[in-house]
Design a protein around this motif. Structure first.
Motif, PDB file in Angstrom:
ATOM      1  N   LEU A 280       3.276  -2.621   2.062  1.00  0.00           N
ATOM      2  CA  LEU A 280       3.735  -1.238   2.066  1.00  0.00           C
ATOM      3  C   LEU A 280       2.651  -0.330   1.500  1.00  0.00           C
ATOM      4  O   LEU A 280       2.067  -0.621   0.460  1.00  0.00           O
ATOM      5  CB  LEU A 280       5.003  -1.085   1.218  1.00  0.00           C
ATOM      6  N   GLN A 281       2.373   0.756   2.240  1.00  0.00           N
ATOM      7  CA  GLN A 281       1.439   1.766   1.754  1.00  0.00           C
ATOM      8  C   GLN A 281       2.124   3.134   1.787  1.00  0.00           C
ATOM      9  O   GLN A 281       2.854   3.445   2.734  1.00  0.00           O
ATOM     10  CB  GLN A 281       0.181   1.811   2.613  1.00  0.00           C
ATOM     11  N   ILE A 282       1.894   3.910   0.748  1.00  0.00           N
ATOM     12  CA  ILE A 282       2.467   5.248   0.652  1.00  0.00           C
ATOM     13  C   ILE A 282       1.407   6.279   1.028  1.00  0.00           C
ATOM     14  O   ILE A 282       0.283   6.247   0.511  1.00  0.00           O
ATOM     15  CB  ILE A 282       2.987   5.531  -0.772  1.00  0.00           C
ATOM     16  N   MET A 283       1.777   7.183   1.925  1.00  0.00           N
ATOM     17  CA  MET A 283       0.904   8.310   2.251  1.00  0.00           C
ATOM     18  C   MET A 283       1.178   9.399   1.213  1.00  0.00           C
ATOM     19  O   MET A 283       2.306   9.877   1.104  1.00  0.00           O
ATOM     20  CB  MET A 283       1.186   8.831   3.656  1.00  0.00           C
TER      21      MET A 283
ATOM     22  N   MET B 226      -4.758   5.550   9.462  1.00  0.00           N
ATOM     23  CA  MET B 226      -3.810   5.870   8.395  1.00  0.00           C
ATOM     24  C   MET B 226      -3.843   4.851   7.258  1.00  0.00           C
ATOM     25  O   MET B 226      -3.608   5.191   6.109  1.00  0.00           O
ATOM     26  CB  MET B 226      -2.391   5.970   8.966  1.00  0.00           C
ATOM     27  N   ARG B 227      -4.156   3.611   7.585  1.00  0.00           N
ATOM     28  CA  ARG B 227      -4.250   2.598   6.535  1.00  0.00           C
ATOM     29  C   ARG B 227      -5.353   2.949   5.531  1.00  0.00           C
ATOM     30  O   ARG B 227      -5.248   2.629   4.348  1.00  0.00           O
ATOM     31  CB  ARG B 227      -4.521   1.222   7.158  1.00  0.00           C
TER      32      ARG B 227
ATOM     33  N   SER C 159      -2.094  -0.898  -1.192  1.00  0.00           N
ATOM     34  CA  SER C 159      -0.821  -1.558  -1.478  1.00  0.00           C
ATOM     35  C   SER C 159      -0.532  -1.580  -2.981  1.00  0.00           C
ATOM     36  O   SER C 159       0.596  -1.312  -3.410  1.00  0.00           O
ATOM     37  CB  SER C 159      -0.836  -2.985  -0.931  1.00  0.00           C
ATOM     38  N   ALA C 160      -1.558  -1.896  -3.772  1.00  0.00           N
ATOM     39  CA  ALA C 160      -1.374  -1.960  -5.226  1.00  0.00           C
ATOM     40  C   ALA C 160      -1.051  -0.585  -5.795  1.00  0.00           C
ATOM     41  O   ALA C 160      -0.144  -0.440  -6.636  1.00  0.00           O
ATOM     42  CB  ALA C 160      -2.626  -2.530  -5.888  1.00  0.00           C
TER      43      ALA C 160
END
Length: 286
Positions: free
Chosen positions: A209-212, A265-266, A272-273
C-alpha cells in the motif's frame, strides 16, 4: 471484440443485485459430490488449488466460483458433468451491480492486481462499517437489506487477499491521503478502518500500500481511478468506472498507458514504509 473492449454496461436498472439462489444451489451440488467422495474441505483444497475459506464460501453460496474451480472440482469429484451443468445456470454475484459483474469474476482469477483509488478506500481494504457508511452517503439511499448484501459481498471479496490462494496473488494499492482525511462514517469508523488497513498490510506480505500525499504537484493519476489485472495466462485487463458505468478493456494500447501511469504514480506516492507510518500517525491523531 476486435478493439480489446471486454464489456461496458450502463446502470439502467442493473444497479440492483440479483438473487443468490443459483449460487446456493451450485454450492449444495459441490458439497454433495465432495461428501460423496469422502473428502473434507481441507482434503479437497490441494486438489482444486483453492483455499479452504474459498471452498467454504462457494459451498455456502457466498462466492461466485472461478472457472478453474468449476473444472477442477468436476474432475476431482468425478461429478458426471453435474458441476459443470450447474455452473451454466449461475446468476450474477449476489450484492453486485450488473456493471461490476465481469470485474468481480476476473478478480477471483487474477495473479496481479494494481489499484489506484482517489474517491474511496479500495473495496478489498474496507471494513463493514466503512462500507455501510459509503452506502448511506450516496442518493438514492438503498434499503437496509441491500446495504447488508453489499457488506457481505465486500467482506467475502476480501478473501482474495489471502496468501493461501494457489497461486498466491500480488496486490498493489495506491490511495489518496484525502480519502482517509475525509473520515467517512465519522471518527470511530475511521479509527477502525485505519486499524484494519494497517493490520492487512502488516499480516499480508503479498499486499503493498502506498499513500499519495495531499500535496503532489506532479500527479499521473489525475484522470481518475483504475485497476489493472494480470491473469494466470499473463493477459492483462484494465477497469475504469464513473458514476453509472464500468468499463473493462484488454486493448494493448490501453493497458500500456495505464501501466505507465501506475509506474509513475508509484514513484510519486509515499514509499510503503512511509505510508504505513502515516497511517499509524493518523490513527494516533484520532
Amino acid at each position: 471484440m476486435t478493439d480489446g473492449t471486454v464489456g461496458t454496461t450502463g446502470a439502467g436498472g442493473g444497479g440492483e443485485p440479483e438473487s443468490a439462489d443459483s449460487l446456493k444451489v451450485f454450492g449444495e451440488v459441490v458439497k454433495v459430490f465432495r461428501k460423496r467422495a469422502g473428502l473434507t474441505q481441507e482434503q479437497l483444497a490441494p486438489s482444486v488449488r483453492y483455499s479452504v475459506p474459498t471452498i467454504a464460501s462457494i459451498e455456502q453460496g457466498r462466492r461466485f466460483p472461478p472457472p478453474a474451480f468449476i473444472d477442477r472440482a468436476e474432475e476431482v469429484l468425478d461429478a458426471f458433468g453435474t458441476i459443470r451443468a450447474a455452473a451454466k445456470h449461475l446468476g450474477r454475484r449476489p450484492g453486485l451491480a450488473n456493471w461490476f459483474r465481469q470485474l468481480a469474476q476476473l478478480e477471483t482469477e487474477a495473479i496481479t492486481m494494481y489499484t489506484y483509488e482517489c474517491r474511496t478506500v479500495p473495496g478489498l481494504l474496507q471494513t463493514a462499517a466503512y462500507t455501510r457508511a459509503l452506502g448511506y452517503s450516496v442518493p438514492p439511499l438503498p434499503s437496509a437489506e441491500l446495504i447488508e448484501q453489499r457488506v457481505a459481498n465486500r467482506m467475502a471479496r476480501a478473501e482474495l487477499l489471502s496468501v493461501q490462494r494457489v497461486p498466491a496473488a500480488d496486490f498493489s494499492f495506491i490511495m489518496e491521503q484525502a480519502v482517509l482525511e475525509r473520515r467517512t462514517g465519522g471518527e470511530e469508523t475511521t479509527r477502525e478502518l485505519l486499524d484494519h488497513v494497517v493490520r492487512v498490510v502488516d499480516e499480508h506480505p503479498n499486499v503493498e500500500l502506498q499513500i499519495m500525499p495531499l500535496r503532489q504537484p506532479v500527479h499521473s493519476g489525475i484522470d481518475g481511478p483504475f485497476q489493472l489485472l494480470e491473469m494466470p495466462d499473463h493477459r492483462w485487463f484494465s477497469y475504469t468506472e464513473n458514476q453509472n458505468t464500468g468499463h473493462l478493456d484488454a486493448a494493448p494500447k490501453t493497458i500500456s498507458y495505464l501501466q505507465q501511469r501506475y509506474a509513475r504514480m508509484r514513484s510519486q506516492a509515499l514509499t510503503s514504509a512511509d505510508s504505513l507510518a502515516l497511517l499509524k500517525h493518523m490513527r494516533g491523531a484520532l
